[in-house]
Design a protein around this motif. Structure first.
Motif, PDB file in Angstrom:
ATOM      1  N   TYR A   1      15.303  -6.678 -12.003  1.00 23.04           N
ATOM      2  CA  TYR A   1      13.979  -7.193 -11.453  1.00 23.04           C
ATOM      3  C   TYR A   1      14.557  -8.771 -10.856  1.00 23.04           C
ATOM      4  CZ  TYR A   1      10.550  -3.579 -11.956  1.00 23.04           C
ATOM      5  OH  TYR A   1      10.033  -2.747 -12.443  1.00 23.04           O
TER       6      TYR A   1
ATOM      7  N   TRP B   1       2.757  -7.831  -5.470  1.00 24.23           N
ATOM      8  CA  TRP B   1       3.758  -6.893  -5.199  1.00 24.23           C
ATOM      9  C   TRP B   1       3.180  -6.097  -4.491  1.00 24.23           C
ATOM     10  CZ3 TRP B   1       7.785 -10.612  -4.773  1.00 24.23           C
ATOM     11  CH2 TRP B   1       7.911 -11.657  -5.602  1.00 24.23           C
ATOM     12  N   MET B   2       4.662  -5.428  -3.558  1.00 23.69           N
ATOM     13  CA  MET B   2       4.274  -4.311  -2.896  1.00 23.69           C
ATOM     14  C   MET B   2       4.999  -3.271  -2.328  1.00 23.69           C
ATOM     15  SD  MET B   2       1.396  -2.358  -0.243  1.00 23.69           S
ATOM     16  CE  MET B   2       1.504  -2.779   1.027  1.00 23.69           C
ATOM     17  N   ALA B   3       5.839  -2.438  -2.172  1.00 26.07           N
ATOM     18  CA  ALA B   3       7.276  -1.915  -1.448  1.00 26.07           C
ATOM     19  C   ALA B   3       6.861  -2.227  -0.209  1.00 26.07           C
ATOM     20  CB  ALA B   3       7.210  -0.312  -1.998  1.00 26.07           C
ATOM     21  N   SER B   4       7.891  -2.905   0.427  1.00 29.70           N
ATOM     22  CA  SER B   4       7.705  -3.069   1.315  1.00 29.70           C
ATOM     23  C   SER B   4       8.447  -1.460   2.615  1.00 29.70           C
ATOM     24  CB  SER B   4       8.700  -3.773   1.685  1.00 29.70           C
ATOM     25  OG  SER B   4       8.918  -5.450   1.026  1.00 29.70           O
TER      26      SER B   4
ATOM     27  N   GLN C   1       4.151   2.808  -1.671  1.00 28.29           N
ATOM     28  CA  GLN C   1       4.267   1.568  -1.269  1.00 28.29           C
ATOM     29  C   GLN C   1       1.828   1.262  -1.670  1.00 28.29           C
ATOM     30  OE1 GLN C   1       4.280   1.357   3.088  1.00 28.29           O
ATOM     31  NE2 GLN C   1       4.854  -0.114   2.354  1.00 28.29           N
TER      32      GLN C   1
ATOM     33  N   ILE D   1       7.380   1.947  -6.920  1.00 27.73           N
ATOM     34  CA  ILE D   1       8.291   1.535  -5.675  1.00 27.73           C
ATOM     35  C   ILE D   1       7.130   2.806  -4.743  1.00 27.73           C
ATOM     36  CG2 ILE D   1       9.426   3.152  -4.798  1.00 27.73           C
ATOM     37  CD1 ILE D   1      11.393   3.422  -7.444  1.00 27.73           C
TER      38      ILE D   1
ATOM     39  N   ARG E   1      12.794  -2.863  -2.316  1.00 25.24           N
ATOM     40  CA  ARG E   1      12.919  -4.797  -2.359  1.00 25.24           C
ATOM     41  C   ARG E   1      10.485  -4.270  -1.991  1.00 25.24           C
ATOM     42  NH1 ARG E   1      17.040  -4.459   1.110  1.00 25.24           N
ATOM     43  NH2 ARG E   1      18.589  -6.360  -0.409  1.00 25.24           N
ATOM     44  N   LEU E   2      10.237  -5.798  -2.632  1.00 27.08           N
ATOM     45  CA  LEU E   2       8.998  -5.626  -2.671  1.00 27.08           C
ATOM     46  C   LEU E   2       8.419  -7.207  -2.245  1.00 27.08           C
ATOM     47  CD1 LEU E   2       9.344  -3.412  -5.835  1.00 27.08           C
ATOM     48  CD2 LEU E   2       7.317  -4.162  -6.273  1.00 27.08           C
TER      49      LEU E   2
ATOM     50  N   PHE F   1      11.059   1.960   1.918  1.00 24.38           N
ATOM     51  CA  PHE F   1      11.092   2.263   0.468  1.00 24.38           C
ATOM     52  C   PHE F   1      11.559   3.325   0.651  1.00 24.38           C
ATOM     53  CE2 PHE F   1       7.072   3.252   1.062  1.00 24.38           C
ATOM     54  CZ  PHE F   1       6.801   4.628  -0.108  1.00 24.38           C
TER      55      PHE F   1
ATOM     56  N   THR G   1      10.323 -12.446  -2.058  1.00 25.15           N
ATOM     57  CA  THR G   1      10.249 -10.980  -1.909  1.00 25.15           C
ATOM     58  C   THR G   1      11.488 -10.631  -3.625  1.00 25.15           C
ATOM     59  OG1 THR G   1      12.187 -11.223   0.182  1.00 25.15           O
ATOM     60  CG2 THR G   1      12.594  -9.499  -1.584  1.00 25.15           C
TER      61      THR G   1
ATOM     62  N   TRP H   1       6.004 -10.231  -1.841  1.00 21.76           N
ATOM     63  CA  TRP H   1       5.216 -10.452  -2.280  1.00 21.76           C
ATOM     64  C   TRP H   1       3.642 -11.109  -2.185  1.00 21.76           C
ATOM     65  CZ3 TRP H   1       4.132 -16.882  -2.513  1.00 21.76           C
ATOM     66  CH2 TRP H   1       4.058 -17.083  -3.698  1.00 21.76           C
TER      67      TRP H   1
END
Lengths: 279, 129
Positions: A205, A54-57, A124, A122, A235-236, A60, A212, A238
């Motif tokens: 979470y 996962w990575m923060a969109s 990126q 949080i 939001r992170l 963020f 998401t 996938w």
């Protein structure tokens, strides 16, 4: 004629057998990859499964900003500590780090000493969640490190030794993983806020859809706050096809980066020379 | 023909799906992202290090010594996931580099794309388009 027919049958049979072997191998590899990546969900959200990368969109920074104004919950000493932070590190101000501002050219901006559990989640930088029956692991690409969340029903320890990431236990409340953490030292900023060693952080979470992960944060600290603060949802996204790589924060590399790129870019040094980074 | 069209559509869709993450360590405010420069020259170094990779190259001038330029890219991790390798550029490679220049006027910037004189496929930074 008969021999031609037999030849066709033999060749066709051989091809079919070969195809079966090839397809079987492909299916096995594909299946393994899908299970590893979480693609076995096949478009549906499995309950209580957050595994994957996962990575923060984008966006963020503003999503993670604490909802309450700092002067409405910080005790005087904590507010003074926050105000002593450089503007570029302030997440509560639009001109600060979380508001798209830049600390370029300032030594602390590229320091390796800024360790913060919330930033590790949080910011990126990719994280990978791995679940076992007893624990959930979060592996962080940045610093190539991890935190663990006990989900075996144990309670938080009474008097944990202070640490940068604290001690965490988790439980499922419906479709939400609730993670409670204590035992932080007072050296970090959590979501940009000063705190004491009494801070109690709660992460929630939820996976509203396959792609998401939503995170909301709440924190209370009787030594530093007059009431809790809240933040999120962040939001992170996938990333089923990503793997984490090594990304240690090495102060020498950061200093070289500052010397080669940052200082010239902000006009604080002469034109970049032919200085080579150490191999 | 049909296969080529399908491949092109897949490629276009894949490019559309590429993430455009923001920088983690600092902003891009010091770069003029409204401008894009291109500079042809010879690669001196490709620095595959955190927090950001960088390319150094020398640009020939009509008079005098070549000028040394440098651009920052995203992190090696993000580059890896976009198909880069530590040896994607080598010293001596003849290249044209597209980038947003620093507002300070220094010979530096933030990388967008590299075009190779030998015909290798272009490489882009997933961070800045």
């Amino acid at each position: 004629m008969r021999s031609r027919i037999w030849s066709c049958i033999v060749v066709s049979g051989g091809l079919m057998a070969f195809s079966c072997v090839v397809f079987a191998q492909t299916d096995t590899k594909t299946a393994a990859k899908e299970i590893y990546s979480g693609k076995h969900h096949e478009g549906t959200v499995q309950s209580h499964d957050l595994s994957g990368v996962w990575m923060a969109s984008a966006g963020f920074e503003s999503a993670a900003r604490i909802h309450e104004a700092p002067n409405t919950f910080l005790q005087p000493w904590a507010l003074a500590k926050l105000n002593a932070e450089p503007i570029y590190l302030r997440k509560d101000l639009p001109e600060g780090h979380a508001g798209g501002g830049t600390g370029l050219g300032v030594v602390r901006d590229i320091s390796c000493s800024q360790i913060s559990l919330t930033d590790f989640i949080i910011k990126q930088k990719p994280i990978e969640i791995v679940q076992t029956p007893q624990r959930i692991f979060m592996f962080f690409e940045y610093e190539h490190t991890y935190r663990e969340i006990w989900i075996d029903g144990r309670e938080l320890p009474k008097d944990p030794d202070p640490s940068y990431f604290g001690t965490s236990v988790g439980r499922w409340e419906g479709d939400t993983l609730v993670v409670e953490s204590i035992g932080f030292n007072d050296k970090t900023l959590l979501d940009g806020m000063p705190h004491s060693d009494a801070i109690h952080l709660v992460e929630r979470y939820r996976r509203p859809d396959l792609d998401t992960l939503e995170l909301t944060l709440t924190a209370d600290d009787y030594k530093a706050y007059t009431r809790p603060w809240t933040a999120g949802p962040v939001r992170l996204a996938w990333h089923p096809d990503w793997n984490l790589v090594e990304a240690f924060c090495i102060q020498d590399d950061n200093s070289n980066f500052k010397k080669l790129i940052v200082d010239p870019a902000v006009g604080q040094s002469k034109q970049p020379g032919s200085t080579k980074l150490p191999k | 023909m049909r296969g080529s069209l399908a491949a092109a559509l897949c490629l276009a869709f894949g490019v559309w799906l590429l993430p455009i993450p923001l920088p983690a360590h600092h902003g891009t405010a010091v770069y003029d992202t409204s401008k894009s420069l291109e500079m042809q020259g010879t690669v001196v170094a490709f620095n595959w290090v955190n927090p950001h990779a960088s390319i150094e190259w020398e640009v020939k001038t009509e008079k005098g010594a070549p000028k040394h330029w440098i651009v920052e890219l995203t992190s090696p991790g993000m580059l890896t996931r976009s198909g880069w390798h530590h040896d994607s550029l080598k010293p001596g490679d003849e290249v044209t580099i597209y980038f947003h220049p620093a507002k300070s006027g220094s010979r530096s910037g933030i990388f967008q794309r590299v075009v190779f004189a030998d015909g290798r496929p272009d490489l882009i930074d997933p961070r800045v388009q």
